[in-house]
Every structure is written in C-alpha cells, then in structure tokens.
Design an enzyme around this catalytic site. Structure first.
Site, PDB file in Angstrom:
ATOM      1  N   GLU A  11      22.010 -24.929 -14.185  1.00  0.00           N
ATOM      2  CA  GLU A  11      22.225 -23.473 -14.153  1.00  0.00           C
ATOM      3  C   GLU A  11      23.179 -23.033 -15.258  1.00  0.00           C
ATOM      4  OE1 GLU A  11      20.385 -21.550 -12.604  1.00  0.00           O
ATOM      5  OE2 GLU A  11      19.452 -23.057 -11.319  1.00  0.00           O
TER       6      GLU A  11
ATOM      7  N   LYS B  86       2.816   6.322  -3.542  1.00  0.00           N
ATOM      8  CA  LYS B  86       1.608   7.142  -3.628  1.00  0.00           C
ATOM      9  C   LYS B  86       1.348   7.885  -2.319  1.00  0.00           C
ATOM     10  CE  LYS B  86      -0.915   3.596  -4.815  1.00  0.00           C
ATOM     11  NZ  LYS B  86       0.164   2.593  -4.899  1.00  0.00           N
TER      12      LYS B  86
ATOM     13  N   GLY C   9      -1.387   3.595  -9.136  1.00  0.00           N
ATOM     14  CA  GLY C   9      -0.141   2.893  -9.406  1.00  0.00           C
ATOM     15  C   GLY C   9      -0.010   1.641  -8.578  1.00  0.00           C
ATOM     16  N   PRO C  10       0.966   0.814  -8.916  1.00  0.00           N
ATOM     17  CA  PRO C  10       1.164  -0.435  -8.176  1.00  0.00           C
ATOM     18  C   PRO C  10       1.535  -0.146  -6.721  1.00  0.00           C
ATOM     19  CG  PRO C  10       2.536  -0.359 -10.155  1.00  0.00           C
ATOM     20  CD  PRO C  10       1.971   0.991  -9.976  1.00  0.00           C
TER      21      PRO C  10
END
Ligand code: ADP
Ligand code: MG
Ligand code: ZN
Length: 648
Positions: free
Chosen positions: A452, A236, A230-231
């Site tokens: 914006e 993990k 996983g990223p």
C-alpha cells in the site's frame, strides 16, 4: 356491481379471473352433483312404457311413484346371488334381497290407474319436503358458492407462490393494480439536486401542464413524450415524479417489465387501459420506467417475442392517438437507449431526450445537502470533502451513504452524525466493511503495508496523480486486505491527459513493485491493481488514440454506456495481437518506472511502512509528514519553507 360490469367490457370475459373461477366452480358443481346422485341414488333402468305395462301385468311391480315427468317403478324384491348384483354393495342394499328400480316417461293414461288398482299396486306422487327453490339452493347454489370460495382462495395462494402478480392471476388484472396512481407525488424539483439541464428541459413540460392554452394559442404542439436517459440511480424516476409534483397533476407510473406477461395480448390491453384511464384524468403524467423492456428494437433478434411486439405496437399507436392539448405527457426512463426501437424515438413519440448524467462534484455536494436534511448532524460536517471523496457515485449511492452514516452514528450511541460517520460510510460503500476478525500473519501484514505504501509513494512522487487521502491495512469485506484512498485536491477532472493516465498506471503497479523490491516476492494481492492498470492501458491504445503505433484509430467502442460499459472490439485478429503487444510494452515500461521510483525512495518506503504497520491506518497528512521528513533535507537546501508547500 356497476363497476364490475364496466370492467368486464374492457377485458374480454375469458380473461377475467372472476369469470374463470365461476366457470370452474360451475363445472365442479355439476360434476359433484352428478357424482352424488350416481353414488347415492340406487341404479335405475330406463324402460319403455309398454315394458312397464308388461311388468305390471307380470305382477313384478310393488310401487309406482308418479312424478311430473316420469314414473319410477319399484319392483318386488327378488332373491339374487350377491356376486353379479350391485357393484356398490357396501351394505346399501341387502345382499340377498334386491329391489329393481325402473323408470319411464310420463304418459297421461287413464287405463294405467285401473290396472294398478286391480293389481293392488300402490301409487303416489312424491311429497317434496323442501320447496323447489330451497331444493335448488341446497343442491346448486350452496355448493357453487362453496366451490367458488375454495377455488378463489386456492388460486390466490398458487399465484402468490408463483411470484406476485404473475401467473394465472395476472391475467386481466391490468385494470386493478398494474400501475400506481399518485394524485400528489409530493416531490418537487427542490428534491432533485443538480441535474439543472434536465430540470430546464422538463420545466417546459411543467409550464405546459399549468397553462396549455398559452401554447395552443400560438399553434405550438407540446412534445408528447420525453425520454429520460442515464445510468441507474441518477434520479430519473425522481425527476419524473418531480415533474408531476411541480405541475400538480396525477402521476401514473409503471415499469416496462410489468407490461410483458407470458400471455400474448395482455401487455397490449394494459397499455390500452392505462392510456384510457390517464386520458380520463388528464392533465396528468404517464411514466413508464425501464421502457427498454418493451421498447427493445425489433430487428436482429433470434427469437421474436410476440407479446413484447404487440405491447410495443400498442404503445406506439396510443402515443400517436392521444391529444396533447388535453395535457397528457408521457415520460419514460431507460439506461439502455441504444437498444430502443427507432419507432419509439421518432418525432411525435419520445422525441425529446433528456440526459440525466452522473452528478459532478457540485452536483454531489447538492445531493448530499438534500439528503443530509433528513438526519441530525453536528454543525461542523464538511459535505464538500465527502463530495470530493465520492467521485463516480450517483444520487442513489449518496442517499445510501448518508443513511449508512446515520446508522453508524446510532451504532456508536450518538445522537447526531459526525463527519467521521460520513467518511466511514463512503469507505464502506467503496471498499466494504472492516473485517476485524480476519487476522493477518505478521509477514502478510508487512507485505500488505509495503504494497500500500508503494501505491501511496508513487502517488506522492508523481506530479500528475491525485494526493493520498488515507492508507489502511485493515482488511475489508469486499476482499481488499488494505487500500490507499486517493482524492482530488479541490476540483474534479473531466479530462485526463496521456501523462496522467500513464502515471496512474504507475501508481497501480507500484504495489507489486514494492513487494518485489522489499521482499523479493510476488503475491496474489496485486491482481486487482493489474486488472485496472491493464484496462487503462487498453483504453489508451484502443479508444483514446494515445499509442504511437495505432495513432487515432478507434479500435474499440463502449457498449451500454450507461450500464457496465463493456468494450467491443472492431478489429481483426492480427490487430488485436498487436494491441496486446502494445499493452504489454506500456505495462513493462510503467512497471520499470514504478520500481525505479521506489528504489530511489527506499528510505521513505521503509519508514512509512513501519509506521503503518504500527498504526494500521494513517491519514494523508501523516503520510506526507514522514515523506517530507525523509525527503526534504536531501532535495531542498532550505527545508522549512518548502515543507509546508509540499504538504498541501
Ligand atoms: P433512477 O430512476 O435513475 O434509477 P431514482 O430516481 O430511482 O434513480 O433514484 C433513486 C434515489 O436516489 C432517489 O430516491 C433519491 O433518494 C436519490 N437520488 C438520485 N438522484 C438524486 C438527485 N439528483 N437529488 C436527490 N436525490 C437523488
Ligand atoms: Mg428508476
Ligand atoms: Zn494494490
């Protein structure tokens, strides 16, 4: 002592730093000792025994010292010229008078003493001031110990300078501290929010560690290893620890990069050692973080890396070798599964692959709940809103945001964290800190404001885009002069259709469109918008099959999907040119639409921008209020009822 011996057996002695230091010390002591005797002892010349007798005959001898293995013969002082005598003439020996010294081997010769008596030469055996043991200690042991200490200190300092455990000191220290052993990790599945699927897969391992008999009885073999993929920052490492915590077994952890050293064979011996130790402590868990550092595929590499290959081979053979019934489980983590060696992934090794994904909306909310427990908060915080605003953030980001919010609360002199702290920390992590000292000129400020509001209006005017959350023209440290925050209404989207993507491109381009319409100018402020819009258009064409021209052909694919996710192209030069043309036409089309939208709503653009210039930061609600005020009477004959609906 015993321990040391055991250790030495495992590591070849020449790799043990203790041994190296000892050897160096011995050599240094020998050199020092011989240098000392060379410097301080007068120079002696070896002669044969009959030459000795001859010298006695010739009356050239003054004194003889009889040692157990030699005679040392002191000649009668002679007058000599100083130039060619005595190179060490620093006053040790008189310049005019020198005494020659010879020596020769001991010979048990009765005649000698008669001769010496006859010539009146004195002879004696030396009286040792110190016992030989003391002597030995003074000349050998003490200097040796001294050397050893000096060298050890020196080498430690050196290796520290060379960067931690690396360098010469790293050798053979494998058994000391190359991996962490935690008998109790103190982490359980409760500490890992979300990731339900991953937990489910790991639960079986936990169960096995609790009760291996249940599995072996039926003949089922437990998987030897599981690979967490996983990223970065998705939890993990945390999950691996939680497995150990749940199963209540020791946790051996080390990072793949720590295996690979500059000395060939060191990594392999570390692997061997790790498995040996773990075997002794089974049931337990071995966790190899960043396993891609050793498990990198061996083929198609320009330069081979012997050390890594050996380490990998050792790992492979250890994984084949150990017996799962003892309750040893190897977990590994990586964010680059595609580069792993196939041999690592085959059944019997890391045959389970557990995907640890970026958390979804609910996952993020749960993660926030876990981390918010550690800080004092006001009761009215809304973690759901925060989760909505943090699409794409991983667990590590969220933990960080909660901490930033707590820090902000302290800065503000508060005792608890408020919702505004949380939302501010989200912004800080997305856009950087507010940079209050950057003063924009009045003109620049106007341009930024219209830019914006251009984005925001395009958002509000298109049904397929996310509503505006906040608009600000306070510059940020990460380079933005202002920004518009979009946020999904209630749910996150997992699928985007073509129209949504196109509308999003329009939103990106509307900033520039506003500049052009209002000021008839083009500024550098739009560069990031353009980059992101182009990226999106490119993906539509090359990956999502959303262009009429190429249809469903995959023209690019994503490499390292858990890391930066760069796209690699698969097509010919000509196709690439065609892709670029396709992108250009999409962008042109969307830019025209953006301009059209803003021109049609020029009133709203002007009014909201003026309001923003005055306030510097406005909320989505404030924005919608003005927007509806301007629009409602024209578009809808019965404004009151619809206003509320639109404002939602
Ligand atoms: P990885 O090993 O995947 O890079 P880590 O396990 O080291 O990520 O996670 C880093 C930190 O992020 C953890 O210490 C924890 O505080 C937080 N974190 C990540 N994922 C979660 C999660 N699912 N639940 C709770 N905290 C998490
Ligand atoms: Mg990790
Ligand atoms: Zn912009």
């Amino acid at each position: 002592m015993d321990n040391n011996k055991k250790r030495d057996k495992k590591t070849p002695p020449f790799k043990n730093p203790m041994f190296i230091f000892l050897a160096v010390s011995i050599i240094a002591t020998i050199i020092l000792n011989s240098l000392m005797s060379f410097m301080f002892a007068p120079q002696k010349e070896e002669i044969t025994y009959d030459k000795f007798l001859e010298l006695v005959e010739q009356d050239k001898v003054e004194e003889v010292i009889i040692e157990h293995d030699r005679f040392t013969i002191y000649g009668k002082p002679e007058k000599t010229k100083p130039e060619n005598e005595n190179i060490f003439g620093i006053g040790l020996v008189s310049e005019e008078e020198t005494q020659k010294i010879w020596y020769t081997g001991y010979l048990n010769d009765e005649r000698l003493f008669e001769m010496l008596d006859k010539k009146g030469i004195t002879y004696s055996t030396p009286v040792e001031l110190n016992s030989p043991i003391v002597n030995f200690i003074v000349t050998w042991i003490l200097p040796l110990a001294f050397m050893y200490v000096i060298i050890t200190i020196f080498m430690r300092l050196m290796s520290k300078k060379m960067g931690g455990g690396g360098g010469i000191m790293g050798i053979g220290q494998s058994n000391a501290k190359m991996y962490n052993i935690e008998n109790k990790t103190g982490v359980t599945f409760k500490d890992v929010a979300g990731q339900e699927e991953a937990k489910e897969s790991l639960n079986e391992i936990v169960d096995f560690l609790h009760n291996p008999g249940k599995y072996t009885a039926i003949g089922a073999k437990q998987p030897k290893g599981a690979l967490l993929v996983g990223p970065p920052g998705t939890g993990k490492t945390l999950l691996a620890k939680a497995v150990a915590g749940e199963a209540n077994v020791p946790f051996f952890s080390l990072s793949g990069s720590e295996f690979v050293e500059m000395f060939v064979g060191v990594g392999a011996s570390r692997v061997r050692d790790l498995f040996k130790q773990a075997n002794a402590k089974a049931p337990c868990i071995i966790f190899i973080d960043e396993v891609d550092a050793i498990g990198k595929s061996r083929d198609n590499q320009m330069a081979t890396n012997d050390e890594r290959e050996q380490t990998l081979n050792q790992l492979l053979s250890e994984m084949d070798g150990f017996d799962t019934s003892k309750g040893l489980v190897v977990l590994a983590a990586t964010n680059r599964p595609e580069i792993l060696d196939k041999a690592l992934l085959r059944p019997g090794r890391f045959d389970r692959r557990i995907i640890v994904e970026k958390p979804d909306l609910k996952g993020r909310e749960d993660i926030l709940k876990v981390h918010i427990k550690n800080v004092k908060t006001s009761p009215d915080i809304d973690l759901h809103a925060m989760a909505l605003a943090t699409s794409g953030a991983v667990g590590a980001d969220l933990a960080n945001m909660v901490n930033e919010a707590a820090l902000r609360a302290v800065r503000m002199g508060r005792k608890e964290v408020l919702q505004e702290d949380l939302m501010d920390s989200v912004e800080v992590i997305i856009a950087g800190k507010e940079k209050k000292d950057r003063i924009l000129s009045e003109e620049e400020k106007r341009i930024v404001a219209f830019h914006e509001v251009g984005h925001a209006l395009a958002t509000a005017l298109q049904k397929n885009t996310q509503p505006v959350q906040k608009i600000t023209i306070v510059p940020r440290t990460m380079g933005a002069l202002g920004y518009t925050m979009q946020m999904p209404d209630k749910e996150e989207k997992y699928l985007n259709n073509k129209n949504e993507l196109l509308d999003q491109i329009t939103v990106f381009l509307a900033g520039r469109a506003a500049e052009e319409i209002v000021f008839d100018t083009q500024t550098t402020g739009a560069s990031n918008d353009i980059e992101r819009a182009t990226e999106m258009a490119r993906q539509m064409v090359t990956m999502y099959g959303m262009s009429d021209r190429f249809g469903l052909v995959g023209l690019e694919s994503i490499e390292h999907k858990y890391l930066d996710g760069r796209a690699v192209s698969h097509c010919s030069e000509e196709t690439r040119t065609a892709i670029d043309n396709e992108i250009v036409s999409i962008m042109k089309e969307r830019y025209a639409i953006a301009k059209q939208l803003l021109n049609d709503n020029r009133d709203a653009l002007d009014r909201i921008s003026e309001f923003l210039i005055e306030k510097e930061t406005i909320t989505g609600d404030e924005f919608m209020e003005i927007f509806n005020e301007v629009n409602a009477p024209e578009t809808e004959p019965e404004p009151e009822a619809d206003k509320a609906e639109e404002a939602e």
